[in-house]
Design a protein around this motif. Structure first.
Motif: not given
Length: 549
Positions: A535-541
């Motif tokens: 989810q952190a990666a999606k938020q960063a994306a």
């Protein structure tokens, strides 16, 4: 602009159709997914020389079709026109690779050679990568890049160079001709003197020969003609006939008219005989000649024929030969003046070229300073603010584009001496130097499709973001295709394609998918976090995509 790419049975691709749009097009995917295959296929349809094993395993042939839009002023139109192809707003390239390795290409459904495709490709696509050697790493192309930056017009120098070359060729030709002529000067002077002394005239040989034959003939028959005249004259037939007339006249009174008819006939015969005598006398008079004239005629005739044999020409051509030899001799006599005139022309052409070349040198020197300043401004955002880019000019052999050698040198660390770009910069630094230079050279020209193959390798974070923004800047005036592993670069794309590899029924294939906004988040998140998307990666994306403006 590249609008459409259709690939069938090439490498790992069984069937693929892609629609490209203006701006920055990014292609992402895991390592080994087949991103480079797209470039291989595009290079194939453009006629580039590349790998030979392009046909997909199990297929009889592979095929690639590319569709480009050609604006009215596109330089590809000139290539097509010169090669004899119809020119329109749409350009369709198709190339087939047979299973036997034979390659066949078409331009707008007409057969085309690989040579024509390659010439056309130079106006359509420009490929750059870490190992780019089209201009940045090849010093032979540095002058051209500097000229492009300066918008330099080399036309006057080219024209001056051509005029200089022509003037020098004319002087060299005249010098060679004069040297050859001087080698036969003694012969020419003797031959001209001999010909002038004889002074032959066209048709003279035939006239002399006819006159000689007439005199020779008269010499042989004059004695017989003289005897004939004597036989016809007063001591011959004419005298006897006059005696006969006198005798008949004396007897006519006693002949009771029987002698009138014979006497009349004899009178008529005397008239005819008189005409004959007159004609023979005229002919005999015409046969009178001076034996010295015959001798002189023969000497003249023999002299003409001997001189004709000497020069291997017809006697009637001697007069023309004399004119030719006099002309050659005249050129020798006028040679010094002609050489001086041609030497003056060479000097003037040299001066004109020197002036045009000096003007180019001055403009290049001024443009070099501007390019160095522009590069410094571009390198700073790419986290290379300590690097120095230097455009060096030196004197080279004169040529149609002046007499300047241009070399790009760099120093990546303060205090370090500048050196050749390919020896000083690392792979990642090379990519950023290249990108900065492309940005500096960009003039809003959308003729070329710019392709960057992993130009962002070895950089990340803010530097990768700066690379992406420079790519986006380039894409504002041209269509740009980028193969990238950088999420920062991918997020800045106007159009995003994902390349993926899959295995079905023991067959490995690659596919390319155009991503929507939601799919882009997933793909960029994968690029950020790896195989497991958090989810952190999606938020960063999402943050990257939101910050691209």
């Amino acid at each position: 602009m590249l609008r459409h790419l259709d690939i069938r049975d090439m490498l790992l691709i069984d069937r693929l159709e892609l629609e490209f749009r203006p701006g920055l097009n990014v292609l992402t995917g895991e390592t080994g997914a087949g991103k480079s295959i797209l470039l291989d296929c595009l290079g194939f349809v453009l006629g580039w020389r590349g790998r030979a094993d392009l046909v997909r395993a199990g297929a009889s042939q592979g095929e690639v079709t590319a569709v480009f839009d050609l604006p009215p002023d596109h330089p590809g139109r000139a290539v097509l026109d010169e090669a004899g192809f119809a020119v329109g707003d749409e350009l369709i390239l198709r190339r087939v690779n047979g299973g036997d390795g034979r390659k066949t290409g078409w331009i707008n459904d007409r057969r085309a050679s690989g040579e024509v495709l390659r010439a056309l490709s130079e106006t359509l696509v420009e490929l750059h990568g870490q190992h780019d050697d089209r201009g940045l790493l090849n010093p032979r192309g540095h002058r051209q890049l500097l000229d492009a930056f300066a918008l330099l017009d080399t036309g006057p120098a080219r024209a001056a160079w051509a005029a200089r070359r022509e003037a020098r060729a004319a002087l060299a030709g005249a010098e060679a001709a004069l040297a050859a002529a001087k080698s036969e000067e003694d012969f020419l002077r003797h031959a001209v003197t001999e010909l002038d002394k004889l002074d032959p005239k066209p048709g003279e040989e035939a006239e002399l020969d006819s006159h000689r034959r007439a005199m020779q003939g008269a010499e042989r028959i004059r004695e017989d003609v003289s005897r004939a005249l004597q036989a016809l004259g007063a001591e011959g037939a004419e005298g006897a006939m006059l005696d006969a007339v006198r005798w008949l006249d004396g007897a006519a009174d006693r002949a009771e008219g029987r002698l009138e008819a014979p006497a009349a006939a004899l009178q008529r015969a005397l008239i005819e005989l008189g005409e004959a005598v007159s004609g023979v006398e005229t002919a005999l008079a015409a046969m009178d000649f001076d034996p010295g004239e015959l001798e002189a005629t023969e000497e003249r005739l023999f002299a003409l024929r001997a001189l004709a044999r000497k020069h291997d020409v017809l006697a009637d051509d001697l007069a023309g030969l004399a004119d030719q030899l006099r002309d050659r001799l005249g050129r020798i006599d006028a040679g010094a003046g002609e050489m001086a005139r041609l030497a003056d022309q060479v000097a003037a052409a040299d001066a004109a070229y020197d002036s045009a070349a000096a003007a180019l040198t001055a403009q290049r020197s001024e443009a070099a300073g501007r390019l160095d300043a522009a590069m410094a401004a571009e390198l700073a955002p790419l986290k290379m603010e300590r690097a120095v880019f230097e455009t060096r000019l030196s004197e080279a052999e004169p040529g149609p584009e002046g007499r300047d050698a241009v070399v790009f040198a760099v120093a990546t660390n303060p205090g370090a001496p500048a050196g050749p770009l390919d020896r000083i910069a690392s792979g990642g630094e090379l990519s950023r130097f290249l990108l900065a230079l492309k940005v500096c050279l960009a003039r809003g020209n959308d003729a070329l499709v710019l392709i960057f193959d992993e130009i962002d390798r070895g950089v990340g974070g803010a530097t990768a973001d700066a690379v992406g923004r420079r790519l986006a800047q380039l894409a504002s005036g041209a269509q740009v295709l980028v193969v990238t592993h950088s999420p920062q670069v991918a997020a800045l794309g106007a159009n995003h394609f994902r390349v993926a590899k899959s295995v079905a029924a023991g067959m490995t294939t690659s596919s390319v998918t155009a991503l929507d906004d939601g799919e882009r988040i997933e793909e960029i998140a994968r690029m950020l976090s790896g195989e497991e998307i958090t989810q952190a990666a999606k938020q960063a994306a999402r943050a990257l995509l939101q910050g691209r403006g």
